[in-house]
Design a protein around this motif. Sequence first.
Motif, PDB file in Angstrom:
ATOM      1  N   UNK A  11       0.808  -1.219   0.000  1.00 30.45           N
ATOM      2  CA  UNK A  11       0.000   0.000   0.000  1.00 30.45           C
ATOM      3  C   UNK A  11       0.845   1.275   0.000  1.00 30.45           C
ATOM      4  N   UNK A  12       2.152   1.156   0.277  1.00 31.20           N
ATOM      5  CA  UNK A  12       3.042   2.314   0.261  1.00 31.20           C
ATOM      6  C   UNK A  12       3.324   2.725  -1.190  1.00 31.20           C
ATOM      7  N   UNK A  13       3.559   4.006  -1.380  1.00 24.51           N
ATOM      8  CA  UNK A  13       3.893   4.496  -2.720  1.00 24.51           C
ATOM      9  C   UNK A  13       5.234   3.915  -3.163  1.00 24.51           C
ATOM     10  N   UNK A  14       5.340   3.583  -4.441  1.00 22.45           N
ATOM     11  CA  UNK A  14       6.620   3.080  -4.964  1.00 22.45           C
ATOM     12  C   UNK A  14       7.721   4.126  -4.819  1.00 22.45           C
ATOM     13  N   UNK A  15       8.943   3.637  -4.676  1.00 24.84           N
ATOM     14  CA  UNK A  15      10.116   4.501  -4.571  1.00 24.84           C
ATOM     15  C   UNK A  15      11.044   4.207  -5.744  1.00 24.84           C
ATOM     16  N   UNK A  16      11.755   5.203  -6.236  1.00 21.15           N
ATOM     17  CA  UNK A  16      12.707   4.948  -7.319  1.00 21.15           C
ATOM     18  C   UNK A  16      13.829   3.991  -6.900  1.00 21.15           C
ATOM     19  N   UNK A  17      14.048   3.826  -5.580  1.00 17.91           N
ATOM     20  CA  UNK A  17      15.095   2.936  -5.073  1.00 17.91           C
ATOM     21  C   UNK A  17      14.621   1.495  -4.889  1.00 17.91           C
ATOM     22  N   UNK A  18      13.373   1.206  -5.211  1.00 17.86           N
ATOM     23  CA  UNK A  18      12.818  -0.125  -4.957  1.00 17.86           C
ATOM     24  C   UNK A  18      13.460  -1.230  -5.774  1.00 17.86           C
ATOM     25  N   UNK A  19      13.927  -0.935  -6.952  1.00 20.57           N
ATOM     26  CA  UNK A  19      14.437  -1.993  -7.816  1.00 20.57           C
ATOM     27  C   UNK A  19      13.286  -2.859  -8.277  1.00 20.57           C
ATOM     28  N   UNK A  20      13.488  -4.158  -8.307  1.00 18.22           N
ATOM     29  CA  UNK A  20      12.453  -5.101  -8.694  1.00 18.22           C
ATOM     30  C   UNK A  20      11.423  -5.188  -7.567  1.00 18.22           C
ATOM     31  N   UNK A  21      10.175  -4.918  -7.884  1.00 16.51           N
ATOM     32  CA  UNK A  21       9.094  -4.943  -6.887  1.00 16.51           C
ATOM     33  C   UNK A  21       8.333  -6.259  -7.016  1.00 16.51           C
ATOM     34  N   UNK A  22       8.399  -7.080  -5.943  1.00 19.21           N
ATOM     35  CA  UNK A  22       7.833  -8.426  -5.976  1.00 19.21           C
ATOM     36  C   UNK A  22       6.811  -8.584  -4.852  1.00 19.21           C
ATOM     37  N   UNK A  23       5.584  -8.895  -5.224  1.00 22.61           N
ATOM     38  CA  UNK A  23       4.551  -9.201  -4.240  1.00 22.61           C
ATOM     39  C   UNK A  23       4.718 -10.651  -3.811  1.00 22.61           C
ATOM     40  N   UNK A  24       4.804 -10.897  -2.497  1.00 25.80           N
ATOM     41  CA  UNK A  24       5.044 -12.249  -1.985  1.00 25.80           C
ATOM     42  C   UNK A  24       3.859 -12.759  -1.164  1.00 25.80           C
ATOM     43  N   UNK A  25       2.671 -12.230  -1.421  1.00 22.42           N
ATOM     44  CA  UNK A  25       1.441 -12.700  -0.774  1.00 22.42           C
ATOM     45  C   UNK A  25       0.732 -13.681  -1.700  1.00 22.42           C
ATOM     46  N   UNK A  26       0.005 -14.624  -1.125  1.00 22.43           N
ATOM     47  CA  UNK A  26      -0.764 -15.588  -1.910  1.00 22.43           C
ATOM     48  C   UNK A  26      -2.046 -14.957  -2.448  1.00 22.43           C
ATOM     49  N   UNK A  27      -2.602 -14.025  -1.698  1.00 21.66           N
ATOM     50  CA  UNK A  27      -3.874 -13.401  -2.043  1.00 21.66           C
ATOM     51  C   UNK A  27      -3.625 -11.962  -2.487  1.00 21.66           C
TER      52      UNK A  27
END
Length: 154
Positions: A11-27
């Motif tokens: 739910x947090x805003x993306x950051x330019x420092x995030x790199x690869x953004x991976x959701x690790x939730x099942x739902x």
Amino acid sequence: MEERVRLRRVYDDPSPDDGLRVLVDRVWPRGLTRAAVALDEWMRGIAPSTRLRRWYGHRPDRFTEFRRRYLIELRDLESAATLDRLRKVARTRSVTLLTATRDVEHSQAAVLGDLLRDARANHDPTQDVAGSASRACPADAGHRQHTDSQEARA
């Protein structure tokens, strides 16, 4: 040294420092569209089983046992292969593990983050071909260690 593995709420805003953004939730997280998440990949197969997730219920007093059970689940062939792929990416670029849970430090993202940081610190390039999937999958892989009798004791 810059932090290459980050944990954040989806739910947090993306950051330019995030790199690869991976959701690790099942739902999929409630109330969000795929466009709003700015997601690179959804690795639902690496998430804890529904059974384990429900038992845990995000209760911090159960986190140590949750972590133990989750690490056992990660020995499954599919989970181990996904984890290996994530480890390889984390060795070369920043990765941000996303979860919907409020208490990120007591979540599967925290467990995965520790594993990725350990992989970066102990990287052996000769393991990139076979990865740890072969080591992480003992003969009893696929047999869940958290049976009903163990859950009843918890």
